[in-house]
Design a protein around this motif. Structure first.
Motif, PDB file in Angstrom:
ATOM      1  N   THR A 145       0.846  -1.190   0.000  1.00 14.13           N
ATOM      2  CA  THR A 145       0.000   0.000   0.000  1.00 14.13           C
ATOM      3  C   THR A 145       0.878   1.236   0.000  1.00 14.13           C
ATOM      4  O   THR A 145       2.022   1.195   0.463  1.00 14.13           O
TER       5      THR A 145
ATOM      6  N   ASP B 129       4.006   2.170   2.339  1.00 13.93           N
ATOM      7  CA  ASP B 129       4.731   0.999   2.822  1.00 13.93           C
ATOM      8  C   ASP B 129       6.138   0.946   2.228  1.00 13.93           C
ATOM      9  O   ASP B 129       6.425   1.578   1.201  1.00 13.93           O
TER      10      ASP B 129
ATOM     11  N   ARG C 129       0.504   5.182  -5.909  1.00 14.61           N
ATOM     12  CA  ARG C 129      -0.158   3.951  -6.340  1.00 14.61           C
ATOM     13  C   ARG C 129       0.168   3.673  -7.805  1.00 14.61           C
ATOM     14  O   ARG C 129       0.463   4.564  -8.601  1.00 14.61           O
TER      15      ARG C 129
ATOM     16  N   HIS D  91      -3.926   4.230  -0.685  1.00 17.85           N
ATOM     17  CA  HIS D  91      -4.188   4.242   0.748  1.00 17.85           C
ATOM     18  C   HIS D  91      -5.473   5.014   1.025  1.00 17.85           C
ATOM     19  O   HIS D  91      -6.036   5.639   0.133  1.00 17.85           O
TER      20      HIS D  91
ATOM     21  N   THR E 159      -7.795   8.315  -4.259  1.00 17.21           N
ATOM     22  CA  THR E 159      -7.613   8.040  -2.833  1.00 17.21           C
ATOM     23  C   THR E 159      -8.936   8.117  -2.082  1.00 17.21           C
ATOM     24  O   THR E 159      -9.232   7.265  -1.230  1.00 17.21           O
TER      25      THR E 159
END
Length: 406
Positions: free
Chosen positions: A41, A44, A116, A156, A255
């Motif tokens: 994600t 991370d 992402r 996220h 998001t």
């Protein structure tokens, strides 16, 4: 005479080693990378394992490796500054080695996932040089793409209560429902209180019995499914025919959509996405209709529960920064047959654009008994005046350096 003979031998040796070096330097030089995780994600970290091996007898006196990551990923490096350790981030790293014959070098890099998307690793630029240092040669070593060199970075979630405020409350406390589709008159039980729950859902009798705060679990008005429209246009009129002018706006739209999907999945409510992006970039069957307009609108299957939300996040991670049509065209298409796109009288539109035509969509859907809820991911400055009966949440928490989780 001996001096000239020595010079001649040295020149001969130089040209012989130069020829051998250029012919054999990259033979049996192998480069390999792998990742310790294939799905993470935003925010991370994961580890990349890099291996460079010289499998021939010929040594390599100078080896420079340029390792570069795709945009959206960054090396996390620890540096010392004023006696204190801190993290710094870099998109590429240069390393230099002296490699003996049949030597293998292994390294581990910590990578931070900033954005992402779906990323493939494995390519590196290698520069070699001989003993003299005048014969530098370079090449790009390619590694076949596989599940070990590809990572999917899922979007996220954000704090909607912190980031948004309703049009109906411009000052003081704002109380918003944790779920868009619950009915306070239909209760199916109770659970522990979380900071996301409004105070008006606390069951005080149960809280006194258990010794800590408990909230009511409310059933949905209809548990058919929820629908979320995601607008991929950053402005009413875009300069480019396919690419939004402000991709950071779209990243935040994605998001917010991910957050709404996560909340619906938490309550086991089916949900699907309706997006004005080319469906073929995700799945050729994710289309709104077989006609020319419908084939340009992506409509996903319904996602339900924990496994479903993971599939939904994968779809959002793979979304390309492209739009297939202006928002108003997609809304006009939905108005042609509203009940195909909402089964429970409620639909949510996540957009960075709010104008009179968008509000007209609310008015027309209202005639069909369908309530449209807006999440506008920009401030309310410069947008159309919103009637009191329209439920709009504007973004209030804004950091230009951290738009969309960057």
């Amino acid at each position: 005479m001996l001096f000239f003979a020595v010079i001649l031998v040295l020149f001969a040796a130089y040209f012989v080693q130069k020829r051998i070096f250029k012919k054999r330097a990259f033979s049996e030089l192998k480069y390999h990378v792998s990742l310790d995780s294939s799905e993470v994600t935003v925010g991370d970290d994961l580890y990349m394992f890099e291996e460079l091996s010289n499998e021939k007898i010929l040594p390599l006196p100078y080896v420079k490796v340029l390792t570069k990551l795709p945009e959206g990923l960054a090396f996390r490096l620890a540096v010392t500054e004023n006696g204190k350790m801190r993290d710094t981030f870099a998109n590429s790293i240069e390393s230099m080695f002296v490699m003996k014959g049949r030597q293998r070098i292994k390294r581990r890099w910590r990578i931070s996932c900033k954005k992402r998307g779906v990323y493939s690793l494995g390519d590196a630029v290698i520069v070699l040089n001989d003993l003299i240092g005048f014969n530098a040669i370079s090449t790009e070593l390619l590694v076949p793409k596989s599940k070990f060199t590809t990572v999917t970075v899922l979007p996220h979630s954000v704090d909607l209560e912190r980031d948004f405020t309703s049009t109906q409350y411009f000052s003081g406390d704002v109380i918003t429902n944790r779920s868009l589709l619950t009915d306070p008159l239909l209760r199916s039980g109770a659970r522990d209180y979380t900071p996301l729950d409004p105070m008006n859902k606390i069951n005080w009798k149960l809280s006194a019995t258990h010794g800590h705060l408990m909230v009511n679990i409310e059933d949905y008005i209809q548990k058919v499914q929820s629908n979320i429209i995601l607008n991929m246009c950053s402005h009413i009129i875009e300069r480019d025919a396919e690419i939004p002018a402000n991709p950071e706006f779209i990243e935040y739209n994605i998001t917010v959509a991910a957050t709404l999907l996560e909340r619906l999945a938490r309550d086991n409510t089916p949900a699907r996405l309706i997006v004005n992006t080319p469906p073929e970039t995700i799945h050729s069957d994710f289309i709104a209709g077989d006609d020319e307009t419908g084939s340009k609108i992506m409509v996903t299957p319904k996602f339900t529960g924990k496994s479903g939300i993971l599939d939904a996040m994968r779809v959002l991670a793979r979304l390309e920064m492209r739009y297939s049509m202006p928002l108003e065209n997609m809304l006009d298409y939905i108005l042609e047959d509203p009940m195909r796109f909402t089964e429970n009288g409620n639909i949510t539109l996540v957009t960075s654009v709010l104008d009179g035509r968008t509000l007209n969509f609310h008015r027309e859907m209202k005639k069909h008994g369908i309530e449209v809820i807006f999440y506008v991911t920009i401030s309310n400055r410069g947008v159309a005046k919103v009637p009191e009966n329209v439920k709009v949440f504007y973004r209030t928490y804004f950091d230009s350096y951290k738009v969309g989780g960057l």
